[in-house]
Design an enzyme around this catalytic site. Sequence first.
Site, PDB file in Angstrom:
ATOM      1  N   THR A   1       0.846  -1.205   0.000  1.00 42.79           N
ATOM      2  CA  THR A   1       0.000   0.000   0.000  1.00 42.79           C
ATOM      3  C   THR A   1       0.880   1.253   0.000  1.00 42.79           C
ATOM      4  OG1 THR A   1      -1.444  -1.334   1.418  1.00 42.79           O
ATOM      5  CG2 THR A   1      -2.115   0.946   1.005  1.00 42.79           C
TER       6      THR A   1
ATOM      7  N   GLU B   1       9.859   1.541  11.045  1.00 43.89           N
ATOM      8  CA  GLU B   1       8.508   2.124  10.939  1.00 43.89           C
ATOM      9  C   GLU B   1       8.086   2.750  12.262  1.00 43.89           C
ATOM     10  OE1 GLU B   1       6.605  -0.813   7.518  1.00 43.89           O
ATOM     11  OE2 GLU B   1       6.387  -1.339   9.605  1.00 43.89           O
TER      12      GLU B   1
ATOM     13  N   LYS C   1       1.786  -4.362  12.803  1.00 49.62           N
ATOM     14  CA  LYS C   1       2.592  -4.060  11.635  1.00 49.62           C
ATOM     15  C   LYS C   1       3.811  -4.994  11.620  1.00 49.62           C
ATOM     16  CE  LYS C   1       3.633   0.018  10.315  1.00 49.62           C
ATOM     17  NZ  LYS C   1       3.451  -0.495   8.941  1.00 49.62           N
TER      18      LYS C   1
HETATM   19  C1  5RP Z   1       5.781  -3.644   6.736  1.00 50.17           C
HETATM   20  C2  5RP Z   1       4.433  -3.276   7.252  1.00 50.17           C
HETATM   21  C3  5RP Z   1       3.399  -2.973   6.236  1.00 50.17           C
HETATM   22  O1  5RP Z   1       2.971  -1.659   6.404  1.00 50.17           O
HETATM   23  C4  5RP Z   1       2.247  -3.900   6.422  1.00 50.17           C
HETATM   24  O2  5RP Z   1       2.734  -5.227   6.336  1.00 50.17           O
HETATM   25  C5  5RP Z   1       1.166  -3.686   5.374  1.00 50.17           C
HETATM   26  O3  5RP Z   1       1.650  -4.058   4.123  1.00 50.17           O
HETATM   27  P1  5RP Z   1       0.723  -4.076   2.839  1.00 50.17           P
HETATM   28  O4  5RP Z   1       0.368  -2.684   2.546  1.00 50.17           O
HETATM   29  O5  5RP Z   1       1.586  -4.729   1.793  1.00 50.17           O
HETATM   30  O6  5RP Z   1      -0.470  -4.945   3.166  1.00 50.17           O
HETATM   31  O7  5RP Z   1       4.174  -3.198   8.411  1.00 50.17           O
HETATM   32  O8  5RP Z   1       6.665  -3.931   7.792  1.00 50.17           O
END
Ligand code: 5RP
Length: 260
Positions: free
Chosen positions: A36, A111, A102
Amino acid sequence: MTTTLSPLDRAKLAVAERASTLIASGMKVGLGTGSTATFLVRRLGERVRSEGLDIVCVPTSSATAALAREEGIRLASLDEAGWLDLTVDGADEFDPDFTLIKGAGGALLQEKIVATASNRMVVIVDVSKQVKALGAFPLPVEVLGFGMEATRALLEKVLETQDVDGRRIEPRRRDGKLFTTDEGNHILDLHLKRIGNALDLAQALNQIPGIVENGLFIGMCDTIILGNVDGTVETIMSSKDQTETGSSNRASSFRMAGAE
Ligand code: 5RP
């Protein structure tokens, strides 16, 4: 071009476009990681090229950094940028309190650091990430390679004290080897099924020395931009975070503490 996208990808594109409208020239922006966040980075790249959007961004992973560079987005380290106006990131789950899981992409440590150093954390998600109770998605925990088995044994004991419905711990692997994060650590995925008390769990995890960070983001996100598969987008603000000026209490309290 968007006609070839799956319904979920259309939702991701729509939330990324909505989040992009929060970003203006002069801002310092944290860029999340994942599929995303990738849509957002691409959209910001388009705006840099077409409108001359003048922003400085701090990426939360080497993957996001590489993509942002390709897109011609100006990057800085967090230390160079200092305090950020906004971080936009994805999530694996969010609950009604805006608590997040996350780390599916293994970038939870950067993050969390980047989001904590930002006035606001805006989360962009498709509707599949919305849950009543966290925990169906495995909780990632970043651990040092040193003493990892001892850390895992301690973790098993700590999980016995927690209000959860599952306790399986699975070291994350990629290509047959232990997955290694950008910081050279590893990930243990906790299959908890249901997390009864996220704050208790996060505090208990933080007591274990070999654990570097966990994927619970509590009290950090103030806005969720939620994309439905029909292409509609909802912006949900955390009511408890709102002040009369519309800024978040978290940001205000950090500012008062002189973090800016
Ligand atoms: C990476 C994360 C991502 O933000 C989370 O996994 C969501 O990913 P996606 O948008 O591919 O579903 O925490 O460490």
